[in-house]
Scaffold this motif. Structure first.
Motif, PDB file in Angstrom:
ATOM      1  N   ARG A  34       0.918  -1.247  -0.145  1.00  8.60           N
ATOM      2  CA  ARG A  34       0.107   0.026  -0.039  1.00  8.60           C
ATOM      3  C   ARG A  34       0.881   1.194  -0.005  1.00  8.60           C
ATOM      4  O   ARG A  34       2.064   0.968   0.311  1.00  8.60           O
ATOM      5  CB  ARG A  34      -0.885   0.033   1.292  1.00  8.60           C
ATOM      6  CG  ARG A  34      -1.747  -1.124   1.304  1.00  8.60           C
ATOM      7  CD  ARG A  34      -2.847  -1.248   0.395  1.00  8.60           C
ATOM      8  NE  ARG A  34      -3.962  -2.103   0.865  1.00  8.60           N
ATOM      9  CZ  ARG A  34      -5.074  -2.344   0.208  1.00  8.60           C
ATOM     10  NH1 ARG A  34      -5.377  -1.549  -0.660  1.00  8.60           N
ATOM     11  NH2 ARG A  34      -5.829  -3.206   0.614  1.00  8.60           N
ATOM     12  N   GLU A  35       0.348   2.442  -0.579  1.00  5.51           N
ATOM     13  CA  GLU A  35       1.186   3.656  -0.307  1.00  5.51           C
ATOM     14  C   GLU A  35       0.301   4.610   0.746  1.00  5.51           C
ATOM     15  O   GLU A  35      -1.102   4.494   0.608  1.00  5.51           O
ATOM     16  CB  GLU A  35       1.146   4.272  -1.568  1.00  5.51           C
ATOM     17  CG  GLU A  35       1.924   5.590  -1.581  1.00  5.51           C
ATOM     18  CD  GLU A  35       2.010   6.040  -3.096  1.00  5.51           C
ATOM     19  OE1 GLU A  35       1.151   7.014  -3.593  1.00  5.51           O
ATOM     20  OE2 GLU A  35       2.657   5.641  -3.928  1.00  5.51           O
ATOM     21  N   PHE A  36       1.081   5.030   1.484  1.00  6.82           N
ATOM     22  CA  PHE A  36       0.436   5.918   2.662  1.00  6.82           C
ATOM     23  C   PHE A  36       1.152   7.205   2.604  1.00  6.82           C
ATOM     24  O   PHE A  36       2.581   7.411   2.696  1.00  6.82           O
ATOM     25  CB  PHE A  36       0.544   5.197   4.054  1.00  6.82           C
ATOM     26  CG  PHE A  36      -0.004   6.238   5.079  1.00  6.82           C
ATOM     27  CD1 PHE A  36      -1.302   6.932   5.076  1.00  6.82           C
ATOM     28  CD2 PHE A  36       0.778   6.582   6.053  1.00  6.82           C
ATOM     29  CE1 PHE A  36      -1.715   7.469   6.050  1.00  6.82           C
ATOM     30  CE2 PHE A  36       0.397   7.458   7.014  1.00  6.82           C
ATOM     31  CZ  PHE A  36      -1.062   7.816   7.224  1.00  6.82           C
ATOM     32  N   ASN A  40      -1.025  14.139   2.669  1.00 10.90           N
ATOM     33  CA  ASN A  40      -2.135  14.059   1.681  1.00 10.90           C
ATOM     34  C   ASN A  40      -3.533  14.070   3.197  1.00 10.90           C
ATOM     35  O   ASN A  40      -3.621  13.181   3.917  1.00 10.90           O
ATOM     36  CB  ASN A  40      -2.511  12.882   1.179  1.00 10.90           C
ATOM     37  CG  ASN A  40      -3.507  12.969   0.048  1.00 10.90           C
ATOM     38  OD1 ASN A  40      -4.632  13.716   0.296  1.00 10.90           O
ATOM     39  ND2 ASN A  40      -3.762  12.130  -0.859  1.00 10.90           N
ATOM     40  N   PRO A  44      -6.830   7.673   2.868  1.00 13.26           N
ATOM     41  CA  PRO A  44      -7.113   6.413   2.101  1.00 13.26           C
ATOM     42  C   PRO A  44      -8.104   5.364   2.414  1.00 13.26           C
ATOM     43  O   PRO A  44      -8.363   5.132   3.533  1.00 13.26           O
ATOM     44  CB  PRO A  44      -5.662   5.424   1.819  1.00 13.26           C
ATOM     45  CG  PRO A  44      -4.788   6.392   2.347  1.00 13.26           C
ATOM     46  CD  PRO A  44      -5.239   7.446   3.419  1.00 13.26           C
ATOM     47  N   ASP A  45      -9.025   5.126   1.332  1.00  9.62           N
ATOM     48  CA  ASP A  45     -10.165   4.020   1.634  1.00  9.62           C
ATOM     49  C   ASP A  45      -9.667   2.841   2.190  1.00  9.62           C
ATOM     50  O   ASP A  45     -10.422   2.349   3.201  1.00  9.62           O
ATOM     51  CB  ASP A  45     -10.907   3.653   0.234  1.00  9.62           C
ATOM     52  CG  ASP A  45     -11.485   4.944  -0.296  1.00  9.62           C
ATOM     53  OD1 ASP A  45     -11.892   6.006   0.436  1.00  9.62           O
ATOM     54  OD2 ASP A  45     -11.744   4.969  -1.494  1.00  9.62           O
ATOM     55  N   TRP A  46      -8.313   2.094   1.785  1.00 11.33           N
ATOM     56  CA  TRP A  46      -8.236   0.979   2.533  1.00 11.33           C
ATOM     57  C   TRP A  46      -7.811   1.111   4.198  1.00 11.33           C
ATOM     58  O   TRP A  46      -7.934   0.157   4.702  1.00 11.33           O
ATOM     59  CB  TRP A  46      -7.015   0.496   1.777  1.00 11.33           C
ATOM     60  CG  TRP A  46      -5.826   1.210   1.921  1.00 11.33           C
ATOM     61  CD1 TRP A  46      -5.247   2.132   0.855  1.00 11.33           C
ATOM     62  CD2 TRP A  46      -4.660   1.034   2.870  1.00 11.33           C
ATOM     63  NE1 TRP A  46      -4.109   2.671   1.306  1.00 11.33           N
ATOM     64  CE2 TRP A  46      -3.645   2.293   2.481  1.00 11.33           C
ATOM     65  CE3 TRP A  46      -4.411   0.273   4.015  1.00 11.33           C
ATOM     66  CZ2 TRP A  46      -2.384   2.408   3.097  1.00 11.33           C
ATOM     67  CZ3 TRP A  46      -3.159   0.529   4.727  1.00 11.33           C
ATOM     68  CH2 TRP A  46      -2.284   1.622   4.203  1.00 11.33           C
ATOM     69  N   GLU A 208      -3.904  -0.563  10.724  1.00 15.94           N
ATOM     70  CA  GLU A 208      -4.846   0.583  10.065  1.00 15.94           C
ATOM     71  C   GLU A 208      -5.238   1.461  11.098  1.00 15.94           C
ATOM     72  O   GLU A 208      -5.456   2.676  10.661  1.00 15.94           O
ATOM     73  CB  GLU A 208      -5.746  -0.037   9.067  1.00 15.94           C
ATOM     74  CG  GLU A 208      -5.392  -0.948   7.641  1.00 15.94           C
ATOM     75  CD  GLU A 208      -5.360  -2.345   8.047  1.00 15.94           C
ATOM     76  OE1 GLU A 208      -5.240  -2.826   7.148  1.00 15.94           O
ATOM     77  OE2 GLU A 208      -5.003  -2.751   9.379  1.00 15.94           O
ATOM     78  N   HIS A 215      -2.684   9.984  11.154  1.00 15.53           N
ATOM     79  CA  HIS A 215      -3.209  10.905  10.060  1.00 15.53           C
ATOM     80  C   HIS A 215      -4.176  11.918  10.679  1.00 15.53           C
ATOM     81  O   HIS A 215      -4.200  13.209  10.569  1.00 15.53           O
ATOM     82  CB  HIS A 215      -4.283  10.075   8.989  1.00 15.53           C
ATOM     83  CG  HIS A 215      -4.537  11.084   7.945  1.00 15.53           C
ATOM     84  ND1 HIS A 215      -5.723  11.661   7.811  1.00 15.53           N
ATOM     85  CD2 HIS A 215      -3.853  11.354   6.721  1.00 15.53           C
ATOM     86  CE1 HIS A 215      -5.965  12.302   6.712  1.00 15.53           C
ATOM     87  NE2 HIS A 215      -4.833  12.076   5.924  1.00 15.53           N
TER      88      HIS A 215
END
Length: 309
Positions: A34-36, A40, A44-46, A208, A215
């Motif tokens: 994944r990219e985090f 931003n 992200p949805d994931w 997550e 975030h």
């Protein structure tokens, strides 16, 4: 002669945001890369889709706020009764709160102490050791904050920094880490033999969940002070922290000083679980076991076996 009107004071400058990171990070979760990008503002949805159920958390919805608020208030009344018993009896309580960054240690400690008399309910959150403290016996600066007669003391991180953060981030030598794992059970046996009611909580969260909380900290004007370079550096050290945690729990989980593991993806359930464990363990006057309630075995247990579930 009239005085000149004073010009209004300038508005205070907003708190600076954390320094930007090195750009998007590549993270492997569940066999997928994944990219985090913490810079931003869009999560992200994931992460959004898995922030509660990450790591096999047994609930897919948070506890309802109405149920939480009502239960918390009743448990906090019991905590006030427990503190009165401590002051009358001279008994002592010490609770350590450990976990990954953003596990919810500070919030749990806050609701635990919220209505206690702060004169005899202290929280200890030490900064990095001074040069003098570095030259002392490792446990010495923590012992200085231990409870006296009638006190309830919480530690927001403790000597277990040497079990996780320090070896992972290179802040101690392998020899110091090994010595810590050998000596800590002996140190904690002395604490228990002294008659202190001693609790060690590990707040466990999914990956997550941690990323969502990082975030949130980064983009909250009220909480961005919590986001540090250590948080950024640790994002790709998840597996290293897991190995250090597992070894630490295996070596220092003892019958006289067990690790109490709380699955903390849902902060509300985690806070109630911690308070219930403390209240059910203290033989304070007027304890209402019906109010204290039973533990939720889905989210609270002890030792390495519960971490592995």
């Amino acid at each position: 002669m009239k005085k000149a009107k004073e010009s209004p004071a300038p508005a205070p400058a907003p708190a600076p945001a954390p320094a930007p990171t090195q750009g998007p990070l590549k993270i492997r979760i569940g066999g997928k890369e994944r990219e985090f990008d913490i810079e931003n503002p869009v999560l992200p949805d994931w992460i959004e889709d898995n922030k509660l159920t990450a790591g096999g958390y047994p609930y897919d919805k948070k506890m309802k706020s109405e149920e939480y608020d009502e239960t918390l208030e009743q448990l906090q009344i019991e905590l006030v009764k427990a503190q009165a018993w401590l002051q009358a009896s001279g008994k002592r309580v010490m609770a350590l709160f450990e976990g990954r960054d953003a596990a919810g240690k500070g919030g749990t400690i806050f609701v635990l102490r919220q209505y206690m008399n702060p004169r005899t309910a202290r929280n200890v959150a030490l900064t990095k050791p001074t040069p003098t403290e570095i030259g002392q016996w490792y446990y010495q600066r923590y012992v200085a904050h231990f409870p006296t007669s009638g006190e309830f003391v919480t530690f927001d991180r403790s000597w277990y920094n040497r079990g996780g953060v320090e070896p992972v981030m290179g802040f101690c030598t392998p020899e110091q880490h090994a010595k810590f794992l050998d000596e800590t059970p002996h140190f904690e046996r002395m604490i228990c033999n002294e008659g202190i009611h001693f609790f060690k909580f590990w707040l466990n969260i999914g990956r997550e969940t941690q990323l969502e909380r990082f975030h949130d900290r980064r983009w909250s004007p009220l909480k961005n002070w919590k986001f540090s370079p250590i948080d950024v550096a640790g994002i790709n050290k998840w597996d290293d922290y897991t190995k250090a945690r597992d070894l630490m729990v295996e070596r220092t989980h003892k019958e006289f000083a067990p690790w109490i593991v709380v699955r903390a993806n849902d902060k509300r359930r985690a806070r109630l679980a911690v308070i219930r464990r403390i209240l059910s363990s203290l033989p304070y006057d007027g304890r209402d076991l019906e109010i204290v309630g039973k533990e939720d075995k889905k989210i609270i247990g002890e030792g390495p076996s519960f971490l592995e579930k």
